[in-house]
Design a protein around this motif. Sequence first.
Motif, PDB file in Angstrom:
ATOM      1  N   MET A  38      48.962  -5.848  53.047  1.00 50.47           N
ATOM      2  CA  MET A  38      50.074  -4.907  53.302  1.00 50.47           C
ATOM      3  C   MET A  38      49.618  -3.875  54.335  1.00 50.47           C
ATOM      4  SD  MET A  38      53.202  -4.243  52.182  1.00 50.47           S
ATOM      5  CE  MET A  38      54.298  -2.875  52.497  1.00 50.47           C
ATOM      6  N   PRO A  39      50.181  -3.976  55.561  1.00 50.31           N
ATOM      7  CA  PRO A  39      49.765  -2.988  56.563  1.00 50.31           C
ATOM      8  C   PRO A  39      50.325  -1.599  56.224  1.00 50.31           C
ATOM      9  CG  PRO A  39      51.492  -4.404  57.427  1.00 50.31           C
ATOM     10  CD  PRO A  39      51.176  -4.907  56.055  1.00 50.31           C
ATOM     11  N   LYS A  40      49.607  -0.612  56.698  1.00 55.68           N
ATOM     12  CA  LYS A  40      50.015   0.763  56.445  1.00 55.68           C
ATOM     13  C   LYS A  40      51.148   1.148  57.410  1.00 55.68           C
ATOM     14  CE  LYS A  40      47.641   5.121  55.800  1.00 55.68           C
ATOM     15  NZ  LYS A  40      46.416   5.874  55.956  1.00 55.68           N
ATOM     16  N   THR A  41      52.127   1.902  56.930  1.00 53.86           N
ATOM     17  CA  THR A  41      53.186   2.365  57.832  1.00 53.86           C
ATOM     18  C   THR A  41      53.087   3.868  58.027  1.00 53.86           C
ATOM     19  OG1 THR A  41      54.867   2.943  56.211  1.00 53.86           O
ATOM     20  CG2 THR A  41      54.728   0.619  56.824  1.00 53.86           C
ATOM     21  N   LEU A  42      53.877   4.351  58.950  1.00 57.92           N
ATOM     22  CA  LEU A  42      53.913   5.776  59.276  1.00 57.92           C
ATOM     23  C   LEU A  42      54.274   6.604  58.037  1.00 57.92           C
ATOM     24  CD1 LEU A  42      53.518   7.532  61.668  1.00 57.92           C
ATOM     25  CD2 LEU A  42      55.835   7.071  62.406  1.00 57.92           C
ATOM     26  N   ALA A  43      55.084   6.013  57.172  1.00 56.40           N
ATOM     27  CA  ALA A  43      55.523   6.744  55.982  1.00 56.40           C
ATOM     28  C   ALA A  43      54.389   6.948  54.984  1.00 56.40           C
ATOM     29  CB  ALA A  43      56.675   5.997  55.317  1.00 56.40           C
ATOM     30  N   ASP A  44      53.296   6.190  55.137  1.00 57.76           N
ATOM     31  CA  ASP A  44      52.181   6.327  54.193  1.00 57.76           C
ATOM     32  C   ASP A  44      51.169   7.386  54.603  1.00 57.76           C
ATOM     33  OD1 ASP A  44      53.236   4.140  52.799  1.00 57.76           O
ATOM     34  OD2 ASP A  44      52.233   2.747  54.155  1.00 57.76           O
ATOM     35  N   LEU A  45      51.312   7.974  55.784  1.00 58.45           N
ATOM     36  CA  LEU A  45      50.351   8.973  56.242  1.00 58.45           C
ATOM     37  C   LEU A  45      50.420  10.225  55.368  1.00 58.45           C
ATOM     38  CD1 LEU A  45      50.642   8.991  60.155  1.00 58.45           C
ATOM     39  CD2 LEU A  45      49.107   7.667  58.707  1.00 58.45           C
ATOM     40  N   THR A  46      49.291  10.914  55.273  1.00 56.15           N
ATOM     41  CA  THR A  46      49.313  12.215  54.604  1.00 56.15           C
ATOM     42  C   THR A  46      49.375  13.306  55.665  1.00 56.15           C
ATOM     43  OG1 THR A  46      46.911  12.176  54.566  1.00 56.15           O
ATOM     44  CG2 THR A  46      48.035  11.475  52.559  1.00 56.15           C
ATOM     45  N   VAL A  47      49.834  14.481  55.260  1.00 54.53           N
ATOM     46  CA  VAL A  47      49.996  15.567  56.232  1.00 54.53           C
ATOM     47  C   VAL A  47      48.663  15.877  56.895  1.00 54.53           C
ATOM     48  CG1 VAL A  47      50.569  18.006  56.532  1.00 54.53           C
ATOM     49  CG2 VAL A  47      51.967  16.569  55.044  1.00 54.53           C
ATOM     50  N   GLY A  48      48.674  15.942  58.223  1.00 55.26           N
ATOM     51  CA  GLY A  48      47.448  16.225  58.963  1.00 55.26           C
ATOM     52  C   GLY A  48      46.767  14.967  59.474  1.00 55.26           C
ATOM     53  N   ARG A  70      47.738   1.870  62.503  1.00 56.14           N
ATOM     54  CA  ARG A  70      46.373   1.560  62.117  1.00 56.14           C
ATOM     55  C   ARG A  70      45.534   2.819  62.276  1.00 56.14           C
ATOM     56  NH1 ARG A  70      46.738  -1.086  67.369  1.00 56.14           N
ATOM     57  NH2 ARG A  70      45.375   0.068  68.772  1.00 56.14           N
ATOM     58  N   LYS A  71      44.403   2.813  61.592  1.00 55.57           N
ATOM     59  CA  LYS A  71      43.542   3.995  61.627  1.00 55.57           C
ATOM     60  C   LYS A  71      43.046   4.258  63.034  1.00 55.57           C
ATOM     61  CE  LYS A  71      41.869   4.758  56.987  1.00 55.57           C
ATOM     62  NZ  LYS A  71      41.177   3.772  56.139  1.00 55.57           N
ATOM     63  N   LEU A  72      42.715   5.502  63.294  1.00 56.34           N
ATOM     64  CA  LEU A  72      42.332   5.942  64.625  1.00 56.34           C
ATOM     65  C   LEU A  72      41.141   5.173  65.196  1.00 56.34           C
ATOM     66  CD1 LEU A  72      43.496   7.995  66.457  1.00 56.34           C
ATOM     67  CD2 LEU A  72      41.996   9.730  65.480  1.00 56.34           C
ATOM     68  N   ALA A  95      47.081   8.668  63.422  1.00 57.74           N
ATOM     69  CA  ALA A  95      46.875   7.219  63.463  1.00 57.74           C
ATOM     70  C   ALA A  95      47.373   6.677  64.799  1.00 57.74           C
ATOM     71  CB  ALA A  95      47.614   6.553  62.306  1.00 57.74           C
ATOM     72  N   ILE A  96      47.226   5.387  64.990  1.00 60.40           N
ATOM     73  CA  ILE A  96      47.698   4.730  66.213  1.00 60.40           C
ATOM     74  C   ILE A  96      48.882   3.836  65.837  1.00 60.40           C
ATOM     75  CG2 ILE A  96      47.099   3.115  68.062  1.00 60.40           C
ATOM     76  CD1 ILE A  96      45.384   5.483  68.332  1.00 60.40           C
ATOM     77  N   ILE A  97      49.932   3.898  66.631  1.00 64.06           N
ATOM     78  CA  ILE A  97      51.081   3.032  66.370  1.00 64.06           C
ATOM     79  C   ILE A  97      50.672   1.598  66.686  1.00 64.06           C
ATOM     80  CG2 ILE A  97      53.443   2.466  67.026  1.00 64.06           C
ATOM     81  CD1 ILE A  97      53.755   5.450  67.769  1.00 64.06           C
ATOM     82  N   ASP A  98      50.902   0.719  65.723  1.00 68.25           N
ATOM     83  CA  ASP A  98      50.442  -0.652  65.859  1.00 68.25           C
ATOM     84  C   ASP A  98      51.572  -1.569  66.308  1.00 68.25           C
ATOM     85  OD1 ASP A  98      48.292  -2.483  65.606  1.00 68.25           O
ATOM     86  OD2 ASP A  98      49.310  -3.311  63.852  1.00 68.25           O
ATOM     87  N   SER A  99      52.618  -1.607  65.517  1.00 67.32           N
ATOM     88  CA  SER A  99      53.727  -2.508  65.859  1.00 67.32           C
ATOM     89  C   SER A  99      54.981  -2.074  65.117  1.00 67.32           C
ATOM     90  CB  SER A  99      53.385  -3.934  65.422  1.00 67.32           C
ATOM     91  OG  SER A  99      53.218  -3.946  64.010  1.00 67.32           O
ATOM     92  N   PHE A 100      56.116  -2.544  65.575  1.00 65.99           N
ATOM     93  CA  PHE A 100      57.376  -2.338  64.848  1.00 65.99           C
ATOM     94  C   PHE A 100      58.377  -3.369  65.313  1.00 65.99           C
ATOM     95  CE2 PHE A 100      57.090   0.809  68.305  1.00 65.99           C
ATOM     96  CZ  PHE A 100      58.106   0.384  69.117  1.00 65.99           C
ATOM     97  N   GLU A 101      59.401  -3.546  64.514  1.00 65.85           N
ATOM     98  CA  GLU A 101      60.486  -4.446  64.842  1.00 65.85           C
ATOM     99  C   GLU A 101      61.451  -3.648  65.724  1.00 65.85           C
ATOM    100  OE1 GLU A 101      61.800  -7.706  65.397  1.00 65.85           O
ATOM    101  OE2 GLU A 101      60.016  -7.679  64.109  1.00 65.85           O
ATOM    102  N   VAL A 102      61.621  -4.034  66.968  1.00 70.53           N
ATOM    103  CA  VAL A 102      62.342  -3.161  67.900  1.00 70.53           C
ATOM    104  C   VAL A 102      63.786  -2.894  67.468  1.00 70.53           C
ATOM    105  CG1 VAL A 102      63.019  -4.994  69.487  1.00 70.53           C
ATOM    106  CG2 VAL A 102      62.736  -2.682  70.346  1.00 70.53           C
TER     107      VAL A 102
END
Lengths: 696, 77
Positions: free
Chosen positions: B1-11, B73-75, B14-21
């Motif tokens: 299960m890849p991590k999404t932007l919604a899983d980040l904690t404040v502060g 994905r992580k930095l 990360a690097i944007i990896d991919s998305f469904e356009v």
Amino acid sequence: MSKNINVALIGNPNTGKSSVFNHLTGLNQKTGNYPGITVEKRQGMCRLPRGVKARILDLPGTYSLNASSVDENVVVELMLNKNDKDFPDVAVLVSDVENLKRNLLLFTQIKDLNIPTILVINMSDRMRRKGISIDTYKMEQLLHTKVALVSARKNEGIDVLKEHIATYKTLSTTPCLSIDQIDQDYFGSLKNIFPKQSLYKLWLVITQDVNFAKVARKKMEAEDASHIRSASFLKRLQQKETIKRYQFINSVLKECYIKDFRKATDLRGRLDRILTHKVWGFVIFFLVLLTIFQALFDWSSIPMDFIDVTFAQFSDWAKTALPSWLAPNLIAEGIIPGLGGIIIFVPQIAMLFLFISILEETGYMSRVVFIMDRVMRRFGLSGKSVVPLISGTACAIPAIMATRNIENWKERLVTILVTPFTTCSARLPVYLILISLIIPDERILGANLQGLVLMIFYMLGFAMALLAAFVLHKIIPQNQKSYFVVEMPNYRIPLLKNVVLTIIEKTKSFVLEAGKVIMAISILLWVLASNGPRETFKNAANEVAKTTSIDNANYERQLNAYKLEHSYLGIIGKGIEPLIRPLGYDWKIGIAIVSSFAAREVFVGTLATIYNVGEDEEETIKKRMAAETLSDGSPVFTLASGLSLMVFYAFAMQCMSTLAIVRKETNSWRWPTIQLIVMTLVAYVGALVTFQYFSI
Amino acid sequence: MPKTLADLTVGEVAIIDSFEVEQLPMKLIEMGCLPGNEVGLLQLAPQGDPLYLNVSGAHLAIRRETAACINVRKLNE
């Protein structure tokens, strides 16, 4: 003399584009509307070096040429249509020094349309503090254009910009990106089919949903259908296009833009932590609202009273001083009060926009949108609905116009439909007179009871707006995915010039929009009230003389009341009496309701006429209203009928100007019609229930 | 299960990896939300939604449902 240059100011929101516009044109500007829609069209004249004159058009802020709201459509529509009389000879792209990368995206798009495009980098006064340095000479080489570093705040760089505009003919029109790089196959085939046209323009026509593009697209498809592709294919290409553009921008900025992050201050972060805090964020927002309401209802009462008295005196003067061929009665009783009925709202509208423009200029409004979005979404609204709902407490017209930046059509429509439920200032005089009549002036738990009831009615308006939104949310189908993207701009100190110009502009458009309708209605009402079909009306003087002597001080008033009862308006009032009897009203209130159907604020004035007293004698009106009895001798205005009447006014759609603006904004008669019918029904049922409940 | 932007904690950054356009509004993409770009979660609104982001220098807010469509994905990966 040579022809004036057409200049279009284009830029992202929050770049200070309006400040640049204000500096270029000074007070020499005018606001109108784009045909058919209510998007404001601001333009002005500007004197340039060597005697050249330019007509500057301030286009709505947009992030790109891919339009997603009504405002943004205007920009694309104009840029695609070479035959438009406003089509620019030169475009001035206003960017802000801190968000240059994102701003340049739009720059590359405009430049690719082969229009000479000057780049303005605004807010250059912030460069040192933010640790930014720019090699403008290098940038000009790389972007093939002229660059002007401007500080609208400090009035620096405007002369350089004027010089660039005056010499626009020397600018290169080389595009930044050759569009066929994105997909050789697709664009190659497009080029084969339409060899004579610019590929990028074709591409915009294919991907944009604005009117002009739709027409042009139909034509293209009729000519040759082989180029049609699926929506997802096109969106993929759009993404690729964006990536290519950013690659180009990054390569440019690498050469000429340096940002030293160590120098950047963290004011934004600190303020954000407080203003969007889960407790303090709401507390501060509540305090801000409190201040706005205080201003709207307390501070603005002084100029409003002054306007009220002045117009009453003016009307009295006109009645006696004007020659008879000028129809002094029409002027004194129809036109002047009608005019007064519009001007009286000016202090509140101006005050409201003072606050709203300050909140927007400082960047605070985006934070409100941010913290309120979750709460509002439960009711099918968006965080962006907060501004219209607050504005609605002054007047629904500017409030409905303020919904334009809500991209999602459904959320925008729901906001437009429920905004008239918020307690606008036209309801206030109705509430005030009824409350003072039926609610005792007592204190309960240290609070004034009358004030408390007034507050409850304001809450009732908001509650009803939210409830209606919730219901609409459930029944209107969602045909578009709901997107929410809000830019969180930097905090800034508002520019006085911008605030003042916003106030003038918004107030002017209110006076013109609402003014036309209120004026027409006032005249119509006057005609209906001062003419009657039967002999009884014509013989009014004789009839009244039977009971009251002509010398009696009350004669004039008695005569007026008699005339009104037998006028067309009186007949209508009596006609609807059976319908409104269950709500606790008699035919006189019926007249007041009918006459205020087009504009609520007419209510008190009509009552004053019906109860035959001068309009400015509020105490007397109250006494007369208290003394009014029904045919069975019981008083007309009781707690039950008074509250019922207030509920009716709280919910009924009694504002022609609002309906007109809803029709314009939704582009159909369907929604205002539904709004009128449903709100009137809600008002009727609400008033009925209230009356029956309190009568027991 | 890849991590999404919604899983980040404040502060977190990360690097944007991919998305469904199709899942994203064009506007977000144009503001710099593109694969390979840096994204940081600056603040959360009350109740954790919307999210206040810094996407390669642009400050903007989007809803959690949109953020959940963006894989990150992580930095230092």
